[in-house]
Write a protein that holds these residues in place. Structure first.
Motif, PDB file in Angstrom:
ATOM      1  N   ILE A  53      -4.157  -2.789  19.395  1.00  0.00           N
ATOM      2  CA  ILE A  53      -3.117  -2.996  18.375  1.00  0.00           C
ATOM      3  C   ILE A  53      -2.870  -1.730  17.556  1.00  0.00           C
ATOM      4  O   ILE A  53      -1.720  -1.351  17.317  1.00  0.00           O
ATOM      5  CB  ILE A  53      -3.461  -4.203  17.488  1.00  0.00           C
ATOM      6  CG1 ILE A  53      -3.381  -5.482  18.329  1.00  0.00           C
ATOM      7  CG2 ILE A  53      -2.525  -4.275  16.284  1.00  0.00           C
ATOM      8  CD1 ILE A  53      -3.855  -6.735  17.627  1.00  0.00           C
ATOM      9  N   GLU A 113       0.708   0.241  17.051  1.00  0.00           N
ATOM     10  CA  GLU A 113       1.308   0.513  15.734  1.00  0.00           C
ATOM     11  C   GLU A 113       1.576   2.016  15.566  1.00  0.00           C
ATOM     12  O   GLU A 113       2.666   2.403  15.139  1.00  0.00           O
ATOM     13  CB  GLU A 113       0.398   0.015  14.610  1.00  0.00           C
ATOM     14  CG  GLU A 113       0.348  -1.496  14.494  1.00  0.00           C
ATOM     15  CD  GLU A 113      -0.588  -1.974  13.402  1.00  0.00           C
ATOM     16  OE1 GLU A 113      -1.414  -1.184  12.886  1.00  0.00           O
ATOM     17  OE2 GLU A 113      -0.508  -3.176  13.065  1.00  0.00           O
ATOM     18  N   LEU A 171       1.178  -4.922  11.704  1.00  0.00           N
ATOM     19  CA  LEU A 171       1.057  -6.380  11.726  1.00  0.00           C
ATOM     20  C   LEU A 171       0.984  -6.973  10.327  1.00  0.00           C
ATOM     21  O   LEU A 171       1.454  -8.092  10.103  1.00  0.00           O
ATOM     22  CB  LEU A 171      -0.150  -6.793  12.566  1.00  0.00           C
ATOM     23  CG  LEU A 171      -0.082  -6.407  14.043  1.00  0.00           C
ATOM     24  CD1 LEU A 171      -1.202  -7.088  14.821  1.00  0.00           C
ATOM     25  CD2 LEU A 171       1.259  -6.721  14.667  1.00  0.00           C
ATOM     26  N   LEU A 190      -1.123 -11.475  18.569  1.00  0.00           N
ATOM     27  CA  LEU A 190      -0.078 -10.647  19.153  1.00  0.00           C
ATOM     28  C   LEU A 190      -0.104 -10.890  20.650  1.00  0.00           C
ATOM     29  O   LEU A 190      -1.160 -10.801  21.281  1.00  0.00           O
ATOM     30  CB  LEU A 190      -0.318  -9.164  18.843  1.00  0.00           C
ATOM     31  CG  LEU A 190       0.731  -8.192  19.356  1.00  0.00           C
ATOM     32  CD1 LEU A 190       2.090  -8.449  18.699  1.00  0.00           C
ATOM     33  CD2 LEU A 190       0.290  -6.759  19.115  1.00  0.00           C
ATOM     34  N   TYR A 217       6.629  -7.663  22.732  1.00  0.00           N
ATOM     35  CA  TYR A 217       5.507  -8.030  21.876  1.00  0.00           C
ATOM     36  C   TYR A 217       5.965  -9.041  20.819  1.00  0.00           C
ATOM     37  O   TYR A 217       6.932  -8.795  20.092  1.00  0.00           O
ATOM     38  CB  TYR A 217       4.909  -6.790  21.215  1.00  0.00           C
ATOM     39  CG  TYR A 217       4.189  -5.910  22.209  1.00  0.00           C
ATOM     40  CD1 TYR A 217       2.895  -6.218  22.619  1.00  0.00           C
ATOM     41  CD2 TYR A 217       4.813  -4.794  22.758  1.00  0.00           C
ATOM     42  CE1 TYR A 217       2.242  -5.433  23.550  1.00  0.00           C
ATOM     43  CE2 TYR A 217       4.167  -3.999  23.687  1.00  0.00           C
ATOM     44  CZ  TYR A 217       2.875  -4.328  24.086  1.00  0.00           C
ATOM     45  OH  TYR A 217       2.236  -3.550  25.014  1.00  0.00           O
ATOM     46  N   LEU A 258       4.527 -11.499  17.649  1.00  0.00           N
ATOM     47  CA  LEU A 258       3.459 -11.899  16.746  1.00  0.00           C
ATOM     48  C   LEU A 258       3.657 -13.370  16.426  1.00  0.00           C
ATOM     49  O   LEU A 258       4.707 -13.755  15.906  1.00  0.00           O
ATOM     50  CB  LEU A 258       3.462 -11.068  15.463  1.00  0.00           C
ATOM     51  CG  LEU A 258       2.341 -11.443  14.487  1.00  0.00           C
ATOM     52  CD1 LEU A 258       0.963 -11.129  15.081  1.00  0.00           C
ATOM     53  CD2 LEU A 258       2.517 -10.738  13.154  1.00  0.00           C
TER      54      LEU A 258
END
Length: 101
Positions: free
Chosen positions: A29, A33, A41, A62, A69, A71
């Motif tokens: 993750i 990012e 997130l 996620l 992607y 969430l």
């Protein structure tokens, strides 16, 4: 022989479907990012919470759904109602905002 071929085909399709819908491991993750592939997130979670003021997040994950992607956030609001909010992790667009039944 046809039965065996059908079984192999079914197994291959099952594996492909599983690979297309996968949870993103936590260790990946941060890299997503940093690369700008997904928004932070924490920011996305705040967007989900803003849809239900006073709510708390009870779960989130996620997922990579066919290269997109998503969430998925589960919330519990001040009235103890549970909500499912899905966001496009790249754009922040809310894709789903539904009461959990």
């Amino acid at each position: 022989m046809k039965t065996l071929t059908a079984l192999f085909t079914a197994a291959a399709l099952s594996v492909a479907a599983t690979a297309a819908l996968a949870d993103v491991p936590a260790h990946e993750i941060s890299a997503l990012e940093k690369a700008g592939t997904v928004q932070p997130l924490q920011k996305l979670a705040e967007t989900a919470k803003a849809k239900h003021p006073g709510s708390t997040i009870t779960d989130s994950e996620l997922e990579n759904e066919y290269g997109r992607y998503i969430l998925k956030v589960e919330l519990r609001d001040a009235q103890n109602v549970e909500w499912d909010v899905d966001l496009d992790a790249k754009t922040g667009e809310i894709l789903k905002n539904a009461q959990d039944k």
